[in-house]
Design a protein around this motif. Structure first.
Motif, short mmCIF file in Angstrom:
data_model
loop_
_atom_site.label_atom_id
_atom_site.label_comp_id
_atom_site.label_asym_id
_atom_site.label_seq_id
_atom_site.Cartn_x
_atom_site.Cartn_y
_atom_site.Cartn_z
N HIS A 94 -7.37 0.07 1.12
CA HIS A 94 -8.62 0.43 0.43
C HIS A 94 -9.13 1.78 0.92
O HIS A 94 -9.60 2.61 0.13
CB HIS A 94 -9.68 -0.64 0.67
N THR A 95 -9.06 1.97 2.25
CA THR A 95 -9.51 3.25 2.82
C THR A 95 -8.70 4.41 2.27
O THR A 95 -9.24 5.49 1.98
CB THR A 95 -9.39 3.20 4.36
N ASN A 96 -7.39 4.20 2.14
CA ASN A 96 -6.50 5.22 1.57
C ASN A 96 -7.01 5.64 0.19
O ASN A 96 -7.18 6.83 -0.09
CB ASN A 96 -5.09 4.63 1.47
N GLY A 118 -3.26 12.32 2.42
CA GLY A 118 -2.25 11.29 2.18
C GLY A 118 -1.29 11.15 3.34
O GLY A 118 -0.91 10.02 3.71
N SER A 119 -0.87 12.26 3.93
CA SER A 119 0.08 12.19 5.05
C SER A 119 -0.53 11.48 6.24
O SER A 119 0.13 10.67 6.92
CB SER A 119 0.53 13.60 5.44
N ALA A 136 3.51 4.73 0.97
CA ALA A 136 3.81 5.96 0.24
C ALA A 136 3.52 5.81 -1.25
O ALA A 136 2.98 6.72 -1.89
CB ALA A 136 5.28 6.34 0.45
N ALA A 137 3.89 4.66 -1.84
CA ALA A 137 3.65 4.44 -3.26
C ALA A 137 2.16 4.36 -3.57
O ALA A 137 1.69 4.92 -4.57
CB ALA A 137 4.37 3.16 -3.71
N LEU A 138 1.41 3.67 -2.72
CA LEU A 138 -0.04 3.55 -2.94
C LEU A 138 -0.71 4.92 -2.85
O LEU A 138 -1.61 5.24 -3.65
CB LEU A 138 -0.64 2.59 -1.91
N THR A 139 -0.29 5.73 -1.90
CA THR A 139 -0.85 7.08 -1.77
C THR A 139 -0.56 7.92 -3.01
O THR A 139 -1.44 8.63 -3.51
CB THR A 139 -0.27 7.77 -0.52
#
Length: 428
Positions: A94-96, A118-119, A136-139
């Motif tokens: 969620h934070t991402n 994102g990194s 990685a996919a969610l980002t």
């Protein structure tokens, strides 16, 4: 015949791996020579395509994003987002999403969001036990809101390609769709977290910590508000807003966050100049390509053909969705907008489709291409950061992509989701 050479040449050059700017220029030159026109006209159109005052906003917005992203800004926004959802199940996911959503109001670029905050978020999710491919996919899926929530370089270019919409109206029209995409990703992450047992991090913060974190994040969060309110009030134009954004970002970086020094400016300006040159080269080539489209009367012929089919507006929008979802796989949103808007916008107008609604459908479609395999430029970026195989990324991205396509269909069938806020605010 000339139109066939134009499009055939573009497809051929792209298939050969020629960079998009040079593919557009080479296809245009081939069509010009085939039509027996003076090739000097291509040079003239390349130059005239950049002779536009609104285009000055692009390097300034890019520089503002570079200034705001240098230093502690990503951490500030991450802590701000984390205090609301970090302690819940799947909190880091969620934070991402929330951090990238906040950041999108600064960068205006999906790739900048994925490569910047994102990194950092991918590394944090990996350390907390999230599968690297999922992180990685969610980002990547969350990052596509970058060009949708204002300020947006893609929207500036669309407004130049279609005189039926203004930059301000597109900026406001992108707010609700961008938040819908973020909300959809939060919903999916919540479901995946319960299914795969992704735990939260720590405990809910106290009131004192919430107030301190919010106070520190306010300057960063005010930048998109300053741009939209200033342009809407008539205090300045979008181009002038980009310059103001640079000085505001410089003030935040040097005075408030104290993460930028004078010695850092040459490197930041050089990086901005490099990105601006790449974008403006694409714009120049797209302008020449669009001129050749006009010369061959391709938009008029296609518009007459579509009208002859007797398609309803909804059927036309569905056909456009299918076409752009496929088209967006192979071409980035920036050149994609400049190629398709001069062709599709007149067709939509002829069918009585609101130009703002249609613009949002086009922009969201093309951005979805960045997470659609097999090309998926956003997945390539996050995959390199997470060091995972594309096959693993593809398995994780498909359900996220399916949910975002459902959001796209909702935007397609309910125009007020795109036009409601601009109409409410009186944006012409």
């Amino acid at each position: 015949m000339t139109a066939g050479v134009l499009f055939g040449g573009l497809v051929l050059f792209l298939a050969l791996g020629v960079p998009i700017a040079f593919a557009l220029g080479a296809a245009t030159l081939t069509a010009v020579l085939g039509a027996g026109l003076n090739p000097i006209a291509v040079t003239q159109k390349l130059v005239s395509g950049l002779d536009s005052f609104p285009l000055m906003a692009i390097p300034f917005f890019l520089l503002a994003a570079e200034l705001m992203t240098s230093g502690a800004l990503a951490e500030v926004l991450l802590r701000f987002a984390s205090m609301f959802v970090g302690h819940k199940r799947g909190g880091l996911g969620h934070t991402n999403i929330l951090t990238i959503t906040f950041f999108s109001g600064i960068s205006g670029s999906a790739l900048a969001d994925a490569a910047g905050p994102g990194s950092l978020l991918i590394r944090m999710m990996r350390k907390s036990g999230y599968p690297p491919a999922y992180a990685a996919a969610l980002t990547a899926a969350a990052s596509i809101v970058g060009p949708i929530i204002p300020p947006s370089i893609v929207m500036i270019l669309y407004a130049l390609a279609d005189e039926g919409v203004s930059v301000l109206r597109l900026f406001m029209a992108g707010v609700v769709p961008g938040l819908m995409i973020s909300a959809a990703m939060i919903g999916y992450n919540a479901w995946a977290s319960h299914r795969r047992d992704f735990r939260g991090e720590g405990e809910a913060p106290g009131l004192d910590e919430i107030l301190r974190t919010a106070w520190r994040a306010i300057p960063a969060l005010l930048l998109p508000t300053l741009i939209v309110v200033g342009v809407h009030s008539g205090a300045f134009t979008p181009t002038e807003a980009s310059v103001i954004a640079v000085f505001y970002a410089l003030f935040c970086g040097m005075v408030i966050y104290r993460t930028i020094s004078w010695s850092m400016l040459p490197q930041l300006i050089a990086r901005t100049a490099f990105m601006s040159a790449a974008i403006l080269l694409i714009i120049a080539a797209s302008s020449a390509f669009a001129w050749m489209l006009t010369y061959t009367q391709t938009p008029q012929v296609l518009t007459a053909w579509i009208q002859g089919l007797g398609l309803s507006p909804i059927m036309f929008l569905l056909a456009v969705n299918v076409f752009l979802l496929l088209f967006g796989i192979f071409i980035e949103p920036l050149p994609g907008v400049l190629v398709v808007a001069p062709i599709l916008a007149p067709m939509a107008a002829a069918l009585g489709i609101d130009p703002t609604h249609f613009a949002i459908v086009v922009i969201v479609n093309l951005n979805l291409g960045m997470i659609t395999p097999p090309v998926a430029s956003l997945l390539a970026v996050t995959g390199m950061i997470a060091k995972v195989r594309m096959a693993d990324l593809n398995r994780e991205i498909y359900p996220m992509l399916a949910i975002q396509i459902l959001v796209l269909l909702l935007l397609t069938f309910v125009p007020v989701l795109s036009t409601g806020l601009p109409d409410l605010m009186g944006a012409k």
